[in-house]
Write a protein that holds these residues in place. Structure first.
Motif, short mmCIF file in Angstrom:
data_model
loop_
_atom_site.label_atom_id
_atom_site.label_comp_id
_atom_site.label_asym_id
_atom_site.label_seq_id
_atom_site.Cartn_x
_atom_site.Cartn_y
_atom_site.Cartn_z
N PHE A 115 -4.67 11.63 -7.12
CA PHE A 115 -5.12 12.92 -6.62
C PHE A 115 -5.02 12.92 -5.09
O PHE A 115 -5.34 11.91 -4.45
CB PHE A 115 -6.55 13.18 -7.05
CG PHE A 115 -6.73 13.25 -8.55
CD1 PHE A 115 -6.81 14.48 -9.19
CD2 PHE A 115 -6.82 12.09 -9.31
CE1 PHE A 115 -6.98 14.54 -10.57
CE2 PHE A 115 -6.99 12.15 -10.68
CZ PHE A 115 -7.06 13.39 -11.32
N ASP A 116 -4.58 14.03 -4.53
CA ASP A 116 -4.43 14.09 -3.07
C ASP A 116 -5.77 14.38 -2.39
O ASP A 116 -6.83 14.47 -3.04
CB ASP A 116 -3.38 15.12 -2.67
CG ASP A 116 -3.75 16.56 -3.01
OD1 ASP A 116 -4.94 16.83 -3.29
OD2 ASP A 116 -2.85 17.43 -2.98
N SER A 117 -5.75 14.53 -1.06
CA SER A 117 -6.98 14.69 -0.30
C SER A 117 -7.68 16.01 -0.59
O SER A 117 -8.85 16.19 -0.27
CB SER A 117 -6.68 14.59 1.19
OG SER A 117 -5.72 15.57 1.58
N ASN A 118 -6.96 16.95 -1.21
CA ASN A 118 -7.55 18.23 -1.60
C ASN A 118 -8.11 18.21 -3.01
O ASN A 118 -8.59 19.23 -3.51
CB ASN A 118 -6.52 19.35 -1.48
CG ASN A 118 -6.07 19.58 -0.06
OD1 ASN A 118 -6.89 19.56 0.86
ND2 ASN A 118 -4.77 19.78 0.14
N GLY A 119 -8.01 17.06 -3.66
CA GLY A 119 -8.52 16.93 -5.02
C GLY A 119 -7.55 17.40 -6.08
O GLY A 119 -7.90 17.44 -7.26
N ARG A 168 -7.55 5.01 4.91
CA ARG A 168 -6.68 6.17 4.75
C ARG A 168 -5.62 5.90 3.69
O ARG A 168 -5.13 4.78 3.58
CB ARG A 168 -6.00 6.54 6.07
CG ARG A 168 -6.95 7.04 7.15
CD ARG A 168 -6.17 7.47 8.39
NE ARG A 168 -7.06 7.99 9.42
CZ ARG A 168 -6.64 8.47 10.59
NH1 ARG A 168 -5.34 8.46 10.86
NH2 ARG A 168 -7.51 8.93 11.47
N HIS A 169 -5.30 6.92 2.94
CA HIS A 169 -4.24 6.83 1.93
C HIS A 169 -3.96 8.25 1.44
O HIS A 169 -4.89 9.06 1.32
CB HIS A 169 -4.70 5.95 0.75
CG HIS A 169 -3.58 5.51 -0.14
ND1 HIS A 169 -2.97 6.36 -1.04
CD2 HIS A 169 -2.95 4.31 -0.26
CE1 HIS A 169 -2.03 5.69 -1.69
NE2 HIS A 169 -2.00 4.45 -1.24
N PRO A 170 -2.69 8.59 1.16
CA PRO A 170 -2.39 9.94 0.65
C PRO A 170 -3.11 10.26 -0.65
O PRO A 170 -3.40 11.42 -0.93
CB PRO A 170 -0.87 9.92 0.46
CG PRO A 170 -0.38 8.85 1.37
CD PRO A 170 -1.46 7.81 1.39
N ALA A 171 -3.38 9.23 -1.46
CA ALA A 171 -4.11 9.42 -2.71
C ALA A 171 -5.58 9.11 -2.46
O ALA A 171 -5.97 7.95 -2.36
CB ALA A 171 -3.55 8.53 -3.80
N CYS A 228 0.83 -1.21 0.00
CA CYS A 228 0.00 0.00 0.00
C CYS A 228 0.85 1.25 0.00
O CYS A 228 1.74 1.38 -0.83
CB CYS A 228 -0.98 -0.05 1.17
SG CYS A 228 -1.88 -1.63 1.27
N ASP A 229 0.61 2.19 0.92
CA ASP A 229 1.33 3.46 0.89
C ASP A 229 2.65 3.43 1.64
O ASP A 229 3.30 4.47 1.80
CB ASP A 229 0.46 4.59 1.42
CG ASP A 229 -0.05 4.33 2.83
OD1 ASP A 229 0.06 3.19 3.30
OD2 ASP A 229 -0.57 5.28 3.45
#
Length: 459
Positions: free
Chosen positions: A386-390, A363-366, A279-280
């Motif tokens: 894409f990150d958590s901010n889109g 949870r994942h950074p992407a 995973c991450d």
């Protein structure tokens, strides 16, 4: 009259509750296709499940069996030639004309064209070179009706593409993870981080041995079930000096939750088991610059995301990139943004488009991703994360080359561009090496053990 036993009564109630709980968490099972659907693998579809016909305007030709004849310049166990060395690009895509081809470019590629003035996409004629031995085709046909998903894990498959006629996104992901690429082989590679200011920094100079028990020709469902390992890998670093002697060994399982990996650290002179090779988690194979689930675009457990088929499209993707193998110096192939565009061959191919979104509670950074899988080989050729901010964060790529001696089309180099930091990464360059992707006799199983790694690592 028999005396009422309160303890037994409580035990019966507890047993009933546990049984109900167990039934409530029973993993969903998704079965294979019907025999009628599977019959298409012998008619309108290729043995791997791609559309056999070309497209309407002929820019994607029909599949006629792939490339199985030797390439001029190939040296058995050594360097590989380029079957298309005399071809020139049909056209090039730059920031100036990108809008004209926007529907056939990923968001990541469009972002690279916009961000870097020197970046371009050289588009060549399309060649459908994918091929495999007949026994792999035969197993793929069998898998099509017997294969299933138990939760997120493939089951009742061996020796071929597991889901050649996929019905959901997870099946497409598994087709990539269990793609045909040979049984035992070795690569000698270098890997580089490209800093935001365009400076290449070597992170790995190593020898990688692979073995794919899933593709042992003699394997049956019964024999594979006894030891369901899909990939064995050993990487030993010979450089750069700061990493010389380091090593990693991995044993990937059909159930990724059971995968094991170990690293040898020269400073400590000991082997350590990796607690979460998935995973991450940063992957030691890439000096921690890519996560485990980004290596070769995607690998590992599926449990953090929901994968959905977004459709099938004609897209420009890296393909038949034997041209990248020809220079004998890494510096010639590298650029300030990753791979020198002059050595990255792009072709028009049909791809499966898969969207990934975080499952509830994971949870994942992407937070979301989009993946592109070549219909002929099932290689995941491109991806955007894409990150958590889109924000579009990373664009990931895998460049395959044709290897008629397998026969097959396999991933050579892979890497990413971080569109936010400006850093990039190029993994598995073969240019300075005498061995590219050498087919090997079967290794001893003990080759891929922590004990063997400890005894062979030196510094």
């Amino acid at each position: 009259m028999k005396k009422f036993n309160r303890n037994n009564h409580h035990n019966h109630i507890l047993t009933a509750i546990i049984s109900m709980m167990m039934s409530a968490v029973t993993l969903p099972v998704m079965a294979g296709v019907t025999a009628e659907e599977a019959a298409k693998l012998k008619t309108e579809l290729t043995p791997f499940g791609a559309e056999k016909a070309g497209n309407k305007d002929g820019s994607i030709p029909a599949w006629t069996g792939g490339m199985t004849t030797a390439i001029a310049g190939d040296k058995a166990g050594g360097r590989r030639g380029d079957p298309f060395k005399d071809e020139k690009p049909i056209f090039s895509i730059t920031a100036k004309n990108a809008d004209q081809y926007a529907d056939r470019l990923t968001d990541g590629v469009k972002a690279l064209l916009k961000k870097y003035p020197d970046y371009r996409v050289d588009v060549y004629p399309t060649h459908r070179t994918a091929a495999a031995p007949q026994w792999v085709y035969d197993n793929t046909l069998k898998n099509s009706t017997r294969g299933k998903l138990v939760g997120d894990v493939a089951a009742d498959v061996v020796g071929g593409i597991p889901f050649p006629i996929p019905k959901n996104g997870a099946e497409v992901i598994w087709n990539h993870m269990l793609r045909w690429r040979g049984t035992s082989f070795q690569s000698q590679v270098t890997q580089y981080q490209i800093t935001a200011d365009g400076r290449p920094v070597m992170t790995t100079d190593g020898i990688i041995d692979f073995q794919i028990p899933y593709y042992y020709p003699e394997a049956t469902l019964e024999s594979f079930a006894k030891s369901p390992e899909i990939q064995l890998i050993r990487l030993v670093n010979v450089g750069p000096p700061i990493r010389a002697g380091e090593a990693i060994t991995g044993r990937d399982q059909l159930d990724p939750a059971k995968t094991q990996a170990w690293v040898y650290l020269t400073g400590q002179r000991r082997v350590r088991k990796l607690p979460n090779p998935c995973c991450d988690t940063p992957s030691p194979v890439t000096a921690g610059l890519m996560s485990f689930d980004e290596v070769q675009t995607w690998s590992g457990k599926l449990d953090r995301f929901e994968f959905k088929i977004a459709g099938k499209k004609e897209m420009f993707v890296p393909y038949n990139v034997n041209k990248m193998l020809q220079p004998k110096a890494d510096a010639e192939v590298l650029s300030k943004t990753g791979v020198n565009p002059s050595y990255m061959r792009w072709e028009l191919h049909r791809v499966w488009v898969i969207d990934a979104a975080l499952r509830a509670g994971q949870r994942h950074p992407a937070a979301k991703s989009r993946y592109y899988y070549d219909e002929d080989t099932w290689i995941c050729v491109l991806a955007d994360r894409f990150d958590s901010n889109g924000q579009l964060w990373k664009t990931i790529w895998s460049a395959s080359f044709v290897a008629p001696d397998l026969p097959g089309n396999v991933i050579g180099s892979f890497g990413f561009n971080d569109l936010l930091s400006g850093n990039s990464y190029v993994g598995d360059l073969y240019n300075s090496k005498s061995v590219h992707y050498a087919v090997k006799p079967r290794y001893s199983d003990s080759t891929f053990t922590p004990d063997a790694m400890a005894s062979e690592s030196v510094r």
